[in-house]
Design a protein around this motif. Structure first.
Motif, PDB file in Angstrom:
ATOM      1  N   GLU A  61      -6.870 -22.754 -17.854  1.00 54.00           N
ATOM      2  CA  GLU A  61      -6.797 -21.586 -18.745  1.00 54.00           C
ATOM      3  C   GLU A  61      -7.713 -20.435 -18.340  1.00 54.00           C
ATOM      4  O   GLU A  61      -7.582 -19.331 -18.852  1.00 54.00           O
ATOM      5  CB  GLU A  61      -7.198 -22.016 -20.158  1.00 54.00           C
ATOM      6  CG  GLU A  61      -6.030 -22.307 -21.058  1.00 54.00           C
ATOM      7  CD  GLU A  61      -6.516 -22.705 -22.428  1.00 54.00           C
ATOM      8  OE1 GLU A  61      -7.154 -21.888 -23.090  1.00 54.00           O
ATOM      9  OE2 GLU A  61      -6.268 -23.878 -22.795  1.00 54.00           O
ATOM     10  N   VAL A  62      -8.683 -20.749 -17.484  1.00 52.91           N
ATOM     11  CA  VAL A  62      -9.643 -19.708 -17.109  1.00 52.91           C
ATOM     12  C   VAL A  62      -9.708 -19.636 -15.583  1.00 52.91           C
ATOM     13  O   VAL A  62      -9.789 -20.672 -14.911  1.00 52.91           O
ATOM     14  CB  VAL A  62     -11.043 -20.020 -17.690  1.00 52.91           C
ATOM     15  CG1 VAL A  62     -12.083 -19.045 -17.179  1.00 52.91           C
ATOM     16  CG2 VAL A  62     -11.000 -19.999 -19.210  1.00 52.91           C
ATOM     17  N   ALA A  63      -9.663 -18.409 -15.042  1.00 54.71           N
ATOM     18  CA  ALA A  63      -9.741 -18.252 -13.587  1.00 54.71           C
ATOM     19  C   ALA A  63     -10.886 -17.315 -13.232  1.00 54.71           C
ATOM     20  O   ALA A  63     -11.098 -16.297 -13.891  1.00 54.71           O
ATOM     21  CB  ALA A  63      -8.421 -17.705 -13.049  1.00 54.71           C
ATOM     22  N   ASP A  64     -11.613 -17.694 -12.190  1.00 51.16           N
ATOM     23  CA  ASP A  64     -12.653 -16.823 -11.634  1.00 51.16           C
ATOM     24  C   ASP A  64     -12.151 -16.377 -10.261  1.00 51.16           C
ATOM     25  O   ASP A  64     -12.116 -17.155  -9.312  1.00 51.16           O
ATOM     26  CB  ASP A  64     -13.977 -17.598 -11.527  1.00 51.16           C
ATOM     27  CG  ASP A  64     -15.109 -16.725 -10.994  1.00 51.16           C
ATOM     28  OD1 ASP A  64     -14.909 -15.504 -10.862  1.00 51.16           O
ATOM     29  OD2 ASP A  64     -16.193 -17.275 -10.709  1.00 51.16           O
ATOM     30  N   ILE A  65     -11.736 -15.131 -10.201  1.00 52.48           N
ATOM     31  CA  ILE A  65     -11.102 -14.574  -9.000  1.00 52.48           C
ATOM     32  C   ILE A  65     -12.187 -14.173  -7.995  1.00 52.48           C
ATOM     33  O   ILE A  65     -13.046 -13.364  -8.324  1.00 52.48           O
ATOM     34  CB  ILE A  65     -10.280 -13.326  -9.400  1.00 52.48           C
ATOM     35  CG1 ILE A  65      -9.263 -13.670 -10.481  1.00 52.48           C
ATOM     36  CG2 ILE A  65      -9.705 -12.611  -8.189  1.00 52.48           C
ATOM     37  CD1 ILE A  65      -7.887 -13.936 -10.050  1.00 52.48           C
TER      38      ILE A  65
END
Ligand code: SAM
Length: 223
Positions: A61-65
């Motif tokens: 659910e969470v992305a660190d690009i």
């Protein structure tokens, strides 16, 4: 170069099981598995369809690009223990570093299962994000200290651009509204973002300034 990178043709085809092994769903026994087994030589059945990847009990659910060395992932892990968080990083050695870092933390915390909810994937986030995530799947996207690429001819390498905003919104935009300062500062993730990334720490050491811009994706317009 990223030509060796592998992308699933569709999010359903993405195998997350190796990234989040503690979240692999128990498989329902298939009808064919329950049936008495036939040996390969005697079986007259058609070859079975290609295996589907193992399913997880919940989605990422969470992305660190462009997660770099993973400071944000590691700091978020205990703050959102019920959420699967993924770092995406293009550099091979950096991705490996983060992978090893998570491996060690998981081993050290095997009793509590801490850090099972964070993982890292080598990917070029300028390409194929919709192959990994379904529309609306991500509730938060972090983009911390993206390389600025000041020279005009390098602008196409920026990971924040009008084109890519469409992918982050996964729809037509303008699709984002800026979140007010009060609400922004009330989100614990903002404090973590400011202080926990490696770049954030560097700026602190150099007594530099940091600029947070928090946007909320708007609802899809109803036609
Ligand atoms: N977010 C981290 C932090 O705040 O410490 C790292 C910031 S660093 C300045 C930018 C990172 O983005 C680098 O690690 C770089 O390799 C990664 N990056 C740049 N372009 C990328 C792309 N297209 N896909 C994935 N990662 C990318």
């Amino acid at each position: 170069s990223d030509h060796q990178l592998v992308y699933p043709p569709h999010p359903d085809q993405m195998d997350w099981s190796t990234l989040y092994p503690a979240y692999v769903a128990k498989e329902e026994p298939q009808a064919s598995e329950a049936a008495p087994s036939t040996t390969e030589e005697t079986s007259t059945q058609e070859p079975s369809a290609p295996a589907q990847p193992k399913k997880l009990t919940q989605d990422v659910e969470v992305a660190d690009i462009g997660c770099g060395f993973g400071g944000l992932l590691i700091a978020l892990a205990p703050v959102m223990p019920q959420t699967l968080v993924l770092g995406l990083e293009i550099r091979v050695s950096v991705t490996q570093f983060v992978e090893d870092r998570i491996k060690v933390l998981r081993r050290q915390n095997s009793e509590t299962q801490a850090y099972q909810n964070v993982s890292v994937l080598r990917a070029n986030t300028m390409k194929f994000l919709p192959n990994f995530f379904r529309q609306g799947q991500l509730s938060k996207i972090f983009i911390c200290f993206p390389d600025p690429h000041f020279k005009a001819r390098k602008h196409k390498q920026r990971i924040v651009s009008t084109t890519l905003n469409s992918e982050y919104a996964y729809a037509k935009h303008p699709m984002f509204e800026r979140v007010g300062v009060e609400e922004q500062e009330g989100d614990p993730c903002v404090g973590i973002m400011r202080g926990a990334t490696e770049e954030g720490k560097k700026v602190e050491r150099n007594k530099g300034e940091k600029f947070v811009a928090l946007f909320r994706r708007l609802e899809d317009p109803v036609f």
